[in-house]
Design an enzyme around this catalytic site. Structure first.
Site, PDB file in Angstrom:
ATOM      1  N   LYS A 170     -15.405  30.014   1.103  1.00  0.00           N
ATOM      2  CA  LYS A 170     -15.299  29.940  -0.357  1.00  0.00           C
ATOM      3  C   LYS A 170     -14.630  31.221  -0.851  1.00  0.00           C
ATOM      4  CE  LYS A 170     -18.285  29.106  -4.410  1.00  0.00           C
ATOM      5  NZ  LYS A 170     -19.654  28.780  -4.850  1.00  0.00           N
ATOM      6  N   SER A 173     -20.111  24.561  -7.428  1.00  0.00           N
ATOM      7  CA  SER A 173     -18.833  25.222  -7.529  1.00  0.00           C
ATOM      8  C   SER A 173     -18.054  25.314  -6.218  1.00  0.00           C
ATOM      9  CB  SER A 173     -19.038  26.632  -8.090  1.00  0.00           C
ATOM     10  OG  SER A 173     -19.817  27.428  -7.235  1.00  0.00           O
ATOM     11  N   SER A 231     -24.561  25.023  -5.865  1.00  0.00           N
ATOM     12  CA  SER A 231     -23.124  24.908  -5.596  1.00  0.00           C
ATOM     13  C   SER A 231     -22.734  24.470  -4.206  1.00  0.00           C
ATOM     14  CB  SER A 231     -22.445  26.244  -5.872  1.00  0.00           C
ATOM     15  OG  SER A 231     -22.158  26.329  -7.226  1.00  0.00           O
TER      16      SER A 231
HETATM   17  N1  GLN Z   1     -23.894  24.700 -11.600  1.00  0.00           N
HETATM   18  C1  GLN Z   1     -24.634  25.924 -11.500  1.00  0.00           C
HETATM   19  C2  GLN Z   1     -24.051  26.966 -12.416  1.00  0.00           C
HETATM   20  O1  GLN Z   1     -23.060  26.703 -13.011  1.00  0.00           O
HETATM   21  C3  GLN Z   1     -24.703  26.403 -10.088  1.00  0.00           C
HETATM   22  C4  GLN Z   1     -23.482  27.135  -9.647  1.00  0.00           C
HETATM   23  C5  GLN Z   1     -23.638  27.834  -8.344  1.00  0.00           C
HETATM   24  O2  GLN Z   1     -24.553  27.544  -7.574  1.00  0.00           O
HETATM   25  N2  GLN Z   1     -22.741  28.773  -8.086  1.00  0.00           N
HETATM   26  O3  GLN Z   1     -24.592  28.023 -12.564  1.00  0.00           O
END
Ligand code: GLN
Length: 477
Positions: free
Chosen positions: A77, A154, A179
Site C-alpha cells: 500500500k 482504503s 481498510s
Molecule cells: N473507512 C475508515 C476511515 O475512513 C477506515 C479507513 C482505514 O482503515 N484506513 O477512517
C-alpha cells in the site's frame, strides 16, 4: 499456480525468476491502464531483486532453501515506505517523497525473498471506505468485477491487484478502521488485519497511531498467512510491537479443529442489503457443516457507539499526525512567502484533498481545550468499554461472525450521492474490532449479481492462527 508450488519451482529452477518477474511487471502495467491499481510500479527494483535471487540460486542454492517468499511478488500500500520509491500515502502533498529507508515489513519480506512490485492505490492517507477519496491528481481504482464500481477502501489497489494478478502475488495493506477488510470484501479476496502491535508500523505513514495495523491480502488464507508469518514480530524501532513468539500461521491452514465455537453478532444483520445477508448466512451454514457450534450473540455497545468513537479518535490522531506536512520537510513546497501560518496554510490548501481537510477540522475540534472532555476523552472511554465487551465474549467463543460490509460493491455514481456521514456509516461492522485492536479476517462467501460478498471473522488478541484456520474452510479447493 499455488504460491507454495511456485516457490518450489523457483527453488528448483523450473521457473526463471527474472523472466517471470518481467512478465509480472508487464501484466501490472497493462492492468494499471485499465484499473488504476498502482500509484507506482517499481520495475527497476523488482528486476534487481529478481536478478539477485537468480545469482544467489546459481552460487549457493542451499542458502535460499528456507526463504518463505522466494520470488513471490509483493505489493505495498502506498503508505508503506519503500526505499527510493515514491511513497505518497495517496496524497499530492507527498509527491516526490522518496523514503531513505524501507519500512520494517518491507525489510522482512525482502529478507524472505519477496519481490516488491509497486505501491498500490489508496484513499488519501487512508481516509475512506471506497478508495474514491484519492489525492489530487491520482486515479481511482476500479472493481475487478465491474469497472463502474468501487474496489472498497482504503487499501483498494491492494485488493484489486490481489484479485486480478495471474501470477503468485500477496499484498501488504493497512487498516485503521477497516481498510483491509472492506476492499477484500468488495474484491473477493482474503484480507487479514492482525492484532494491534503484532506487526511493526515502523516506516508506515501514519493515519492514527493507536489504530494503524499493517496486514495482508491474498487469493486464499494460505497466502495471507504466509506473508504474515514473514512480517510479524517485535521490532526494536517500534515501541508498540508485541514481544511474543510468532506462530507458524501457515501450519494452521486446512487443519481440522473440533469444537469451534462461533458467535454470530445479531446486531450486524440489521439494516443491511438482503443479498449480503443471504451470503453471510450461507457462510455461517458452511461453518456449521464443518462442525462448528453456532450461537447468536449480542454486541450492542460496539455496534451502537463504535462508529462515533472511532471517527472522533481516528480524526483526532490524524489531525496531529498531518501537522508535519507543512511544506518544509517532505514532498510539496511552495514559494517561501509570508509568515509561517500563511505559508503552512497555502501549502495545505493547495495540495490536500477535501476529505483530508474535513478530517483535520473535525479532529482538531474534538481535542481542543473546552471540547476535549466531551469528545476525545469520552470516545476513549467508550473504546475501553468496547474492548471489555469483546473480551467477555471471547471467554466463550473462538470467533465472532458478521457480514464485512452492509452493501454490495457500490457504483461510483451511487457513492457520489452519499453524504460524509452516510459514507462513514459503511464502516459499521469493521470499526469496532479495529478500535479493540482485535485480529479480523474477511473471507469471500459468495457472489450476487456477479459481485463478491464477504464475511468477517474476528478473534481474540494474538489468535491469528485460529482465525486463519477457520478462514481456510473458505479456500477454494
Ligand atoms: N473507512 C475508515 C476511515 O475512513 C477506515 C479507513 C482505514 O482503515 N484506513 O477512517
Amino acid at each position: 499456480m499455488r504460491t507454495q508450488d511456485f516457490i518450489q519451482k523457483i527453488k528448483s529452477n523450473e521457473i526463471d525468476i527474472v523472466e517471470h518477474t518481467h512478465k509480472a511487471i508487464e501484466e501490472c502495467k497493462k492492468l494499471n491502464k485499465e484499473y488504476n491499481y498502482f500509484n507506482a510500479i517499481s520495475e527497476e527494483l523488482a528486476i534487481k531483486q529478481a536478478n539477485d535471487i537468480k545469482k544467489q540460486l546459481k552460487q549457493d542454492k542451499n542458502s535460499l532453501k528456507n526463504k518463505k517468499l522466494l520470488g513471490v511478488a509483493v505489493s505495498a500500500k502506498d503508505a508503506i515506505c519503500v526505499k527510493g520509491i515514491e511513497s505518497t500515502a495517496g496524497s499530492r502533498i507527498l509527491k516526490g517523497y522518496k523514503p531513505l529507508f524501507d519500512a520494517t515489513v518491507i525489510k522482512k519480506a525482502v529478507e524472505q525473498g519477496a519481490i516488491i512490485i509497486g505501491k498500490t492505490a489508496q484513499d488519501e492517507f487512508g481516509f475512506g471506505s471506497f478508495n474514491v477519496n484519492v489525492g489530487l491528481g491520482f486515479e481511482i481504482p476500479k472493481n475487478p468485477f465491474d469497472k463502474t464500481r468501487a474496489c472498497g477502501g482504503s487499501s483498494g489497489g491492494a485488493a484489486g491487484i490481489t484479485q486480478k494478478a495471474s501470477f503468485p502475488h500477496i499484498a501488504l495493506g493497512e487498516s485503521t478502521g477497516g481498510s483491509i477488510a472492506a476492499p477484500a470484501s468488495f474484491c473477493g479476496v482474503f484480507g487479514l488485519t492482525p492484532t494491534y502491535g503484532r506487526v511493526s508500523r515502523h516506516g508506515l505513514i501514519d493515519y492514527g497511531n493507536s489504530l494503524d495495523k499493517i496486514g495482508t491480502l491474498g487469493k486464499n488464507a494460505y497466502d495471507a498467512a504466509l506473508l504474515l508469518e514473514a512480517i510479524a514480530g517485535f521490532d526494536n524501532n517500534e515501541s508498540t510491537t508485541i514481544n511474543e513468539p510468532i506462530n507458524n500461521y501457515t501450519d494452521s491452514i486446512n487443519k481440522k479443529r473440533n469444537n469451534i465455537r462461533i458467535g454470530v453478532i445479531k446486531e450486524t444483520f440489521r439494516d443491511i442489503d438482503g443479498k449480503v445477508e443471504k451470503n453471510a448466512r450461507n457462510g455461517i451454514e458452511k461453518l456449521k457443516e464443518n462442525g462448528a457450534k453456532i450461537e447468536e450473540v449480542s454486541l450492542s455497545l460496539p455496534v451502537k457507539y463504535g462508529l462515533a468513537a472511532y471517527y472522533i479518535l481516528a480524526t483526532s490522531e490524524a489531525s496531529t499526525n498531518l501537522a508535519k506536512y507543512c511544506g518544509m520537510r517532505y514532498g510539496m513546497s511552495e514559494e517561501l512567502k509570508g509568515n509561517f501560518n500563511e505559508y503552512f496554510s497555502k501549502v495545505r490548501s493547495e495540495h490536500l484533498g477535501t476529505e483530508v481537510k474535513r478530517r483535520i477540522i473535525l479532529g482538531t475540534f474534538a481535542r481542543m481545550s473546552g471540547y476535549r472532555d466531551a469528545y476525545y476523552i469520552k470516545a476513549a472511554k467508550v473504546r475501553a468499554k468496547i474492548i471489555q465487551e469483546y473480551k467477555r465474549l471471547f471467554k466463550k467463543y473462538d470467533a465472532l461472525v458478521s457480514p464485512t460490509m452492509p452493501i454490495l460493491p457500490p457504483k461510483f455514481s451511487e457513492i457520489e450521492k452519499l453524504s460524509p456521514l452516510q459514507n462513514y456509516m459503511m464502516d459499521i461492522m469493521t470499526v469496532s474490532p479495529n478500535l479493540a485492536g482485535l485480529p479480523h479476517l474477511n473471507v469471500p462467501v459468495g457472489f450476487e449479481e456477479k459481485l463478491p460478498v464477504g464475511m468477517m471473522l474476528t478473534a481474540d488478541h494474538l489468535e491469528e492462527g485460529k482465525l486463519l484456520q477457520i478462514g481456510s474452510l473458505f479456500d477454494e479447493e
